[in-house]
Design an enzyme around this catalytic site. Sequence first.
Site, PDB file in Angstrom:
ATOM      1  N   ASP A 394     -18.927 -33.020 -40.658  1.00 35.86           N
ATOM      2  CA  ASP A 394     -18.023 -34.115 -40.491  1.00 35.86           C
ATOM      3  C   ASP A 394     -18.442 -35.043 -39.543  1.00 35.86           C
ATOM      4  O   ASP A 394     -18.989 -34.891 -38.399  1.00 35.86           O
ATOM      5  CB  ASP A 394     -16.743 -33.420 -40.191  1.00 35.86           C
ATOM      6  CG  ASP A 394     -15.707 -34.444 -40.104  1.00 35.86           C
ATOM      7  OD1 ASP A 394     -15.110 -34.999 -40.896  1.00 35.86           O
ATOM      8  OD2 ASP A 394     -15.004 -34.516 -38.819  1.00 35.86           O
ATOM      9  N   GLU A 447     -21.593 -36.439 -43.890  1.00 28.11           N
ATOM     10  CA  GLU A 447     -20.568 -37.400 -44.097  1.00 28.11           C
ATOM     11  C   GLU A 447     -20.880 -38.621 -43.151  1.00 28.11           C
ATOM     12  O   GLU A 447     -20.667 -38.430 -41.779  1.00 28.11           O
ATOM     13  CB  GLU A 447     -19.022 -36.971 -43.674  1.00 28.11           C
ATOM     14  CG  GLU A 447     -17.968 -38.053 -44.200  1.00 28.11           C
ATOM     15  CD  GLU A 447     -16.947 -38.188 -42.926  1.00 28.11           C
ATOM     16  OE1 GLU A 447     -16.020 -38.855 -43.428  1.00 28.11           O
ATOM     17  OE2 GLU A 447     -16.880 -37.613 -42.134  1.00 28.11           O
TER      18      GLU A 447
END
Length: 712
Positions: A394, A447
């Site tokens: 993330d 990401e």
Amino acid sequence: MNESEILQAVGEGRWHAPHEVLGLHTNGSTPVVRALRPLADAVAVVLNDGARVALSHWSDGIWHGVVPAGTTAYQLESTYAGHTSRADDPYRHAPTIGELDLHLIGEGRHEELWRVLGAHVTHSGGVDGVSFTVWAPRARAVRVVGSFNHWDGRLHAMRSLGSSGVWELFIPALGVGTTYKFEIQSQRGDWALKADPMARAAEVPPSTASVVTDTAYAWHDSDWMNARARREPSQQPMAIYELHVGSWRPGLTYRTLADELIPYVTSLGFTHVEFMPLAEHPFGGSWGYQVSGYYAPTSRFGSPDDLRYLIDRLHQADIGVIMDWVPGHFPKDAFALGRFDGEALYEHPDPRRGEHKDWGTYIFDYGRREVRGFLVANALYWIEEFHVDGLRVDAVASMLYLDYSREDGEWEPNVHGGRENLEAIQFLQEVNATAYKKHPGIAMIAEESTSFPGVTAPTSRGGLGFGFKWNMGWMNDSLRYVGVDPMYRSHHHSDMTFSFAYAFSENFVLPISHDEVVHGKGTLLTRMPGSHEQQLAGTRGYLAYMWAHPGKQLLFMGQEFGQMSEWSEARAIDWYLLEQPAHQKLAGFIGDLNRTYRELDALWLRDSDATAFRLLGAPSENPDVIAFARITTHGTVVSVSNFSGVTIAQLALDLPHGGAWYEVLNSDATTYGGDGIGNFGAVGADENGRAYVTLPPLGTLWLRYGGKRPEK
């Protein structure tokens, strides 16, 4: 400190070396036992042969007495107000962690950190119990507290193991299910209760204690694991179903989820599921992205072995498992990692590098060896202990740049004067290189929303070493495009074609994720203009275009059947929509889309190879039409999308070969709720590849080259 001061500190449970005073000691040639039993009426040593040796009070609640030569094991018998109990002495036991482990911890190179730090059921000195170890290098004292000592740690002070910063204590008779925390005294002298950073289980939030756990799980996914080690994910089909466990079907456990999720995902044809973060977190509204227990699967849905069962079942059903991993920041909750030993420890001490303004969280100190080791080992932990097939990392962009979401003067350049976080880059390279070396066949997925170069380039060439990168540019551009009224889309053609200019610069995943169906954005279906029927048609056409586009695929739960309300972690997705035929047919379309995609290796085998892709045109270009070919030695597939709201009849299109091209997918088929506009199953191209194709409004066709032109 003089002897009196040391004894007082031992009596109060704040001495860093309690084993030097308590336990079994040889005073010259005379063995002596010392035990801390404040306010006891009497204390005795009970030897293995049953003999008793009464101890006398020495000082500050410490009792002592001479025991027979050769004594090694014994119990302490304590009497309080007429009540007598026996217990093994924690302070007679040798350290349960070795010098090599301590060295590797200090170097940040212990790749199995979870096996030596934390709480472990073990056997020491002839008795069963739990060994507790914790890294707290600047603490003055550390105690273990829990339900077993009424949360009073004075009797369970830990010993410091020197410059390693590790503290250790073996407590006999404890076992699985014991709740505990560490009580840590800072250099200022104040005490704080902290959950174990290495706990492998925790209480169900809002309770925050750590829980002793162990595993006896027997895996049954050897076929999957052996095959995984031989695969290269970039050369495999990958269609990912992203879900939030708590709101997919609320009330399910890890085990009951297996019974419902597996047949559902199988029916839809997805190759993988991706779980939003399952590491323990205090606030459900963070969706799991503010982690307090990096090594503890959230107990909201069951035990760690229950999660193993779910993943095992998914593997047995030939479904891969990706899990969100959050090494970019962590919350400031007082019980967790922040200011762990009274000072900045896991977080960078400089707030310009150690605090994330937008999220109100701390940022890891990636330049500290032990912290980097904590995170690298954590990635390996989920892969090794839970057999996950990949980690979606993330917020990588927030890690890469020192000025991420900061104004001038709020960040400090690196040693070269640049904005890159060199320590974070080194960490990402290390975790990726280590994970791929130890576990071939996995997928590390970034990401990452910027144009940072080489995200999926090998670390040997200076890249970050990820296997895949989310294509956030494609996602933003394409969703902006489909939100435009079809009447005006011709003016925004480049939004849908710009991605082809960089589609092969990285190994991409195309994400329609949870972030795109919250915060006023609507859902994939409701982004589409027009009537409900047009929204459904637009969704089918867009997804077929997406599945044919170079890159792997990810779709968030609910979008597969046309969710119409924004997602909320507090309630289930709108399953009732599947009672409506139009939404049933959309789900059926997703199933056929995935199955056809998996059958056609042209759509996934050479995703990052520009020579396997060709944009197709015609003498009279139509800006509402996007056509391209995907090519392998096994065959060629053409995707043709009409993003206008009207049928385009007999569009002249130059295909890669002359001959027959068969419709293998038509998003406007009546079985999917469309009008059935198409080409009766096939089109023929002349010797130059010229074909005349009828395109349904808002629809996408997939054509597979069949060789010989069909007879008229």
